[in-house]
Design a protein around this motif. Structure first.
Motif, PDB file in Angstrom:
ATOM      1  N   SER C 125       0.824  -1.214   0.000  1.00 52.39           N
ATOM      2  CA  SER C 125       0.000   0.000   0.000  1.00 52.39           C
ATOM      3  C   SER C 125       0.860   1.267   0.000  1.00 52.39           C
ATOM      4  O   SER C 125       0.458   2.283  -0.560  1.00 52.39           O
ATOM      5  CB  SER C 125      -0.913  -0.004   1.210  1.00 52.39           C
ATOM      6  N   THR C 148      -8.027   6.788   0.229  1.00 49.81           N
ATOM      7  CA  THR C 148      -7.089   5.958  -0.528  1.00 49.81           C
ATOM      8  C   THR C 148      -7.479   4.487  -0.431  1.00 49.81           C
ATOM      9  O   THR C 148      -8.451   4.130   0.216  1.00 49.81           O
ATOM     10  CB  THR C 148      -5.654   6.112   0.007  1.00 49.81           C
ATOM     11  N   ASN C 149      -6.676   3.645  -1.078  1.00 47.83           N
ATOM     12  CA  ASN C 149      -6.927   2.209  -0.999  1.00 47.83           C
ATOM     13  C   ASN C 149      -6.304   1.572   0.235  1.00 47.83           C
ATOM     14  O   ASN C 149      -6.341   0.362   0.384  1.00 47.83           O
ATOM     15  CB  ASN C 149      -6.367   1.511  -2.234  1.00 47.83           C
ATOM     16  N   ASP C 152      -8.257  -0.947   2.162  1.00 48.09           N
ATOM     17  CA  ASP C 152      -8.460  -2.186   1.395  1.00 48.09           C
ATOM     18  C   ASP C 152      -7.258  -3.103   1.574  1.00 48.09           C
ATOM     19  O   ASP C 152      -7.405  -4.316   1.778  1.00 48.09           O
ATOM     20  CB  ASP C 152      -8.648  -1.878  -0.100  1.00 48.09           C
ATOM     21  N   ARG C 221     -16.397  -1.834   1.818  1.00 48.99           N
ATOM     22  CA  ARG C 221     -15.547  -0.910   1.074  1.00 48.99           C
ATOM     23  C   ARG C 221     -15.483  -1.250  -0.403  1.00 48.99           C
ATOM     24  O   ARG C 221     -15.350  -0.365  -1.247  1.00 48.99           O
ATOM     25  CB  ARG C 221     -14.123  -0.894   1.657  1.00 48.99           C
ATOM     26  N   MET C 222     -15.530  -2.540  -0.738  1.00 52.25           N
ATOM     27  CA  MET C 222     -15.257  -2.913  -2.126  1.00 52.25           C
ATOM     28  C   MET C 222     -16.460  -3.469  -2.866  1.00 52.25           C
ATOM     29  O   MET C 222     -16.498  -3.461  -4.076  1.00 52.25           O
ATOM     30  CB  MET C 222     -14.116  -3.923  -2.168  1.00 52.25           C
ATOM     31  N   VAL C 571      -9.066  -5.264  -4.748  1.00 49.99           N
ATOM     32  CA  VAL C 571      -8.848  -3.818  -4.682  1.00 49.99           C
ATOM     33  C   VAL C 571      -9.333  -3.175  -5.978  1.00 49.99           C
ATOM     34  O   VAL C 571      -9.995  -2.127  -5.976  1.00 49.99           O
ATOM     35  CB  VAL C 571      -7.360  -3.495  -4.437  1.00 49.99           C
ATOM     36  N   GLY C 574     -13.035  -2.804  -6.072  1.00 47.52           N
ATOM     37  CA  GLY C 574     -13.451  -1.667  -5.258  1.00 47.52           C
ATOM     38  C   GLY C 574     -13.298  -0.356  -6.002  1.00 47.52           C
ATOM     39  O   GLY C 574     -14.095   0.567  -5.829  1.00 47.52           O
ATOM     40  N   ASP C 575     -12.297  -0.263  -6.869  1.00 52.70           N
ATOM     41  CA  ASP C 575     -12.061   0.967  -7.643  1.00 52.70           C
ATOM     42  C   ASP C 575     -12.821   0.966  -8.957  1.00 52.70           C
ATOM     43  O   ASP C 575     -12.617   1.857  -9.783  1.00 52.70           O
ATOM     44  CB  ASP C 575     -10.558   1.110  -7.949  1.00 52.70           C
TER      45      ASP C 575
END
Lengths: 110, 209, 623
Positions: C125, C148-149, C152, C221-222, C571, C574-575
């Protein structure tokens, strides 16, 4: 390792004996299965009839617990010897789980 | 007694699932794992109980509006029966009857697959008829997570049992694979144990509000 | 199969360690990886202390400070302390009970590689948009808002490494229950083995709630779920409960092995049987049991209500009783003993007052009413550093010195070891003692700077100076390790001269099968009993025969790597990136494919033949 088996000197006799024991046990299994189905039916009917939920909730949970005991002790053989450590750890897990459920149904919302 | 020894009807031990040290370890290790799984599912149940019927506004359906008892009853019967059939499989395993064991395991797999099919149908129904989805509300998230974790366990159990059946179909029982079959059947019973609580706590208690 | 003494090239050695299933080599892997993350976490600690050295400092920005702070806590707990403790458990526990390996050698390797890839993933990260910045507890209302990630990476990385830890726990439990040598009853097990046992049970029951909590966080979150989102009916308190139901037992998971290591040290270097052995066992089990009933003391100010707060406060204080039993037992072990002040013993002696101070402040913060004052101040920071550094880190440093010869066959330099000890001890108290006062004076936790003229300047500077002492101590220790490894003076079975338990009855390092013949255990401190009877070694409990050993395997690395890949996919999902789902699927295919490969391919291991064992005589290995 062979000395783990009961030996009468005649292997044939032992095997026959074991087969009979297994068969008897299987009968118990079928009985407990019938009871489990019966308990399930009661639970579904109790809900279908619509008694007060103060009665139904504890009642069907009790039925579930009984049914699970059948599963564990008969289907999963916990009634047999050599399940001391498994029982200890299973019940420890149940205790921790019960505390979690208790906490989540009492002190999450206020 | 080595695990790869060729066994016969006469030499087959009374407790083949615990005949070697490896088997004993596997047996105990798996029970301990089930102890941990108990806590895992308890946490999921606890989360579900905390978030049951917690929806953002009154347009969302609640538990008592959603559930369909006959469907759940059928699913329950399938899974309970599959538990019995896997007991039958282990009965034949102890009697060194490989063919019958495979047969009963096959039936177990079919019943399990039937259960999974019903569950998928049920989820699909909720999503399309009631717009009750994983993301629609906290209730939806908790419901699908709890039942979905159980469903994933069923799917994994099916894949596991099928793998064992196919892998060992050509060579019959020995002390290397007997504990594997036994442990898989324990897993299958545990899935059933969890389901007993799901149909009681989620569905039946959901119906009574 | 007497291949163990052959010189190997670097590539072969690397491959050996990548595929090993030997508990002793896995212990070394845990030591190296845990040691590396310990240095990383230490570096992060130095950043924190430099930033707080003077008021209004701009050494780092506020946002970066949050990341460093979060990663310091997360790294130290999950990636440094736990694996280092696991290193000693792996290295010593099977030897202490007279076993040839753990119950599931393959799973042991898998556990290590899951931890390793989880830790690497978490630290990726830093390079991919920013580290997690919601504190090591990652409370949901804060974590869900983090742009930010980082979070995650936190949730996925800990999920992977947590799975590895759970496997390790089950493995140790089965090993202890099923694989003790003849005569090794439960009440003859060395204290470190007992603490490994209880710790493993705690792992078994504490990690599933974390797994669930992390899944909920990952989903929220994702994948768009609403567990912690109040606007959709969710409740952020659920995370706090799940985290602390795990988190409190976690601190016992760390401290119990520390107690175990110190129990061994006190007995060895006092040349006395551990005082009150059975009460020690009882206290350890009781601490483990109570550890599950106290989690809400981390949440007193959340608003659980006076009844819940009172129950959890009382339960928390009750833990002081078994801990007190232990402290007195250690003191009485030293009483009248013939003490040698070796480096491990110095740590053990310093541990008692240091840890007791942490325990006393623990009782203070356990009083719910008083905790409203202490909560989120530096007082709490001082408290938990006193128990974790004064307990766990001291034990890890002591254990490193104590078991280094058993793991590597050579002794760490005692003179440098003592320098490390004194620097670390002084630095530790300098850093954290003053923080009690800072907390009571009103300095909050987790702030990235403070203003001048609030009375915090001198104290913070003192604290920072202390941190530099600890940093120098660690550097001296690294020099010690390098020097020792270069000199490489080989030692015999019992380099401290006063070893009491089975691990000291076999060569250092032990042959890969540990015991040529399983030893017969005649009581507590099995090796000591034989020495007192004038014997050179253990009496064998079995005739010399073939030994069954597991095969090495590369599959654990592949399984873990698959999850590492899948986590990047999650991840991406999630984005809302296009690569998300395919990468997730590929990762899972690698993992489940290699699991499938493992399960269809028979692995019966191999046998070391009796004749080869007899040829091995020159290398010892006698039971």
């Amino acid at each position: 390792m062979a000395n783990h088996q009961p030996t009468s000197g005649n292997p044939r006799v032992d095997i026959e004996y074991r087969r009979k024991k297994n068969k008897e046990e299987m009968k118990h299994q079928v009985t407990s299965f019938s009871l489990m189905i019966f308990l399930t039916l009661i639970a579904f009917f109790a809900v279908g009839y619509g008694y007060s939920h103060w009665f139904i909730a504890p009642f069907i949970i009790l039925l579930a617990v009984i049914q699970v005991i059948f599963q564990l002790y008969y289907f999963m053989h916990m009634s047999h010897k050599g399940h001391e450590a498994p029982s200890l750890f299973l019940y420890s897990g149940v205790t921790v789980g019960a505390i979690t459920v208790l906490a989540f149904s009492t002190i999450i919302w206020w | 007694m080595h695990a790869d020894e060729k066994m016969t009807y006469e030499t087959w031990p009374a407790a083949p699932e615990k005949a070697t040290l490896e088997a004993k370890n596997k047996f105990l290790g798996f029970w301990l794992f089930l102890g941990g799984e108990t806590v895992l599912f308890a946490s999921l149940f606890a989360t579900y109980l905390a978030l049951k019927d917690k929806v953002p506004n009154s347009e969302h359906y609640l538990a008592k509006d959603l559930f369909d008892l006959p469907l759940v009853f059928m699913a329950t019967m399938l899974l309970l029966t599959s538990s019995l059939t896997s007991v039958y499989a282990m009965y034949h395993m102890k009697n060194f009857d490989f063919k019958k064991m495979q047969l009963w395991l096959g039936i177990t797999v079919l019943l399990g697959a039937g259960f999974l099919g019903l569950e998928i149908y049920e989820f699909n129904h909720y999503v399309h008829e009631y717009h009750h989805t994983f993301t629609s509300s906290a209730f939806g998230s908790a419901f699908y997570t709890l039942t979905g974790f159980h469903g994933a366990h069923v799917a994994f159990g099916l894949a596991w049992i099928i793998t064992l059946m196919v892998r060992n179909s050509g060579r019959g029982l020995d002390l290397y694979n007997a504990p594997k079959f036994y442990v898989a059947s324990l897993y299958w019973h545990f899935i059933d144990v969890v389901w007993v609580f799901i149909f009681t706590v989620v569905y039946l208690m959901g119906m009574v509000g | 199969m007497s291949t163990l003494a052959q010189k190997k090239g670097f590539g072969a050695t690397l491959w050996d360690y990548l595929t090993t299933v030997d508990h002793k080599k896995i212990a070394i892997l845990y030591l190296i990886a845990g040691g590396f993350f310990f240095l990383v976490g230490g570096l992060e600690a130095m950043v924190i202390r430099i930033q707080l050295a003077i008021p209004n400092n701009d050494f780092v920005s506020a946002g970066f400070y949050n990341e460093v702070l979060t990663m310091h806590g997360t790294t130290m707990i999950f990636l440094a302390a736990m694996p280092l403790v696991f290193a000693f458990m792996n290295a010593v526990m099977p030897l202490q009970i007279g076993a040839r390996d753990v119950a599931f050698p393959f799973v042991n390797a898998l556990g290590f590689w899951l931890f390793f890839f989880g830790g690497v993933f978490l630290n990726m990260s830093w390079f991919l948009g920013g580290a997690p910045d919601a504190g090591w507890t990652s409370y949901a209302s804060l974590a869900l808002e983090s742009p930010t990630n980082g979070i995650d990476f936190y949730a996925l990385g800990l999920q992977i490494s947590g799975a590895g830890t759970l496997m390790g726990g089950i493995n140790f439990l089965v090993t202890i229950i099923n694989m003790r040598a003849p005569g090794m009853t439960y009440m003859r097990m060395p204290m470190f083995t007992w603490s490994t046992f209880v710790t493993s049970a705690l792992i078994l029951f504490a990690f599933p709630p974390l797994t669930v909590g992390l899944f909920l966080m990952i989903f929220d979150r994702m994948f768009g779920s609403n567990f912690f989102d109040a606007s959709a009916g969710g409740n952020t308190i659920i995370w706090e409960h799940l985290f602390w139901i795990f988190g409190h037992p976690e601190v016992y998971i760390l401290i119990l092995p520390a107690f175990g290591i110190f129990s061994e040290i006190f007995a060895i270097f006092s040349r006395k049987r551990l005082f009150g052995y059975s009460s020690m066992v009882f206290a350890t089990v009781l601490i483990g049991f109570l550890g599950f009933m106290v989690w809400a003391h981390h949440m007193f100010t959340t608003g659980l209500g006076p009844i819940a707060n009172a129950i959890f406060a009382v339960a928390t204080m009750a833990i002081g009783v078994p801990t007190g039993i232990k402290i007195f037992n250690w003191l009485f072990t030293m009483w009248g003993g013939s003490i040698t002040f070796t480096t491990p013993m110095l740590y053990a002696i310093a541990f008692i007052p240091s840890f007791v101070m942490g325990g006393v402040t623990g009782i203070m913060v356990a009083s719910a009413a008083a905790d409203y004052q202490f909560h989120d101040t530096y007082f709490v920071v001082a408290h938990f550093h006193y128990v974790i550094v004064g307990g766990v880190v001291f034990a890890i440093l002591a254990g490193t010195h104590l078991y280094w010869p058993k793991m590597f066959g050579t002794m760490l330099n005692e003179f440098l070891g003592k320098i490390t000890f004194w620097l670390f001890l002084i630095g530790f108290h300098l850093t954290f003692f003053i923080q009690h006062f800072l907390g009571v004076w009103g300095m909050p936790r987790r702030i990235f700077t403070f203003l001048p003229d609030q009375g915090f300047e001198t104290s913070n500077m003192v604290s920072t100076i202390g941190a530099f002492f600890m940093a120098v101590a660690v550097i001296v220790m690294l020099i010690n390790v390098i020097m020792t490894s270069i000199k490489n003076e080989r030692v015999g079975n019992d380099p401290w001269g006063d070893g009491r338990t089975l691990e000291w009855s076999i060569p250092s390092p032990p042959p890969f099968y540990n015991f040529k013949q399983l030893p017969l255990v005649r009581g507590l401190d099995a090796y000591w009993i034989e020495k007192m009877d004038g014997k050179k070694g253990m009496t064998p409990a079995e005739p010399l025969g073939d030994i069954h050993m597991p095969n090495s395997s590369f599959v654990p690395v592949v399984i873990s790597f698959g999850l590492f890949v899948a986590a990047f996919g999650a991840v991406g999902i999630g984005d809302k990136e296009a690569y998300g789902i395919p990468v997730l699927v590929i990762g899972f295919l690698i993992t489940f494919g290699s699991m499938f490969f493992r399960s269809v391919k028979d692995d019966h291991g191999f046998h070391i033949h009796k004749e080869d064992l007899m040829n091995d005589d020159d290398k010892g290995g006698k039971a």
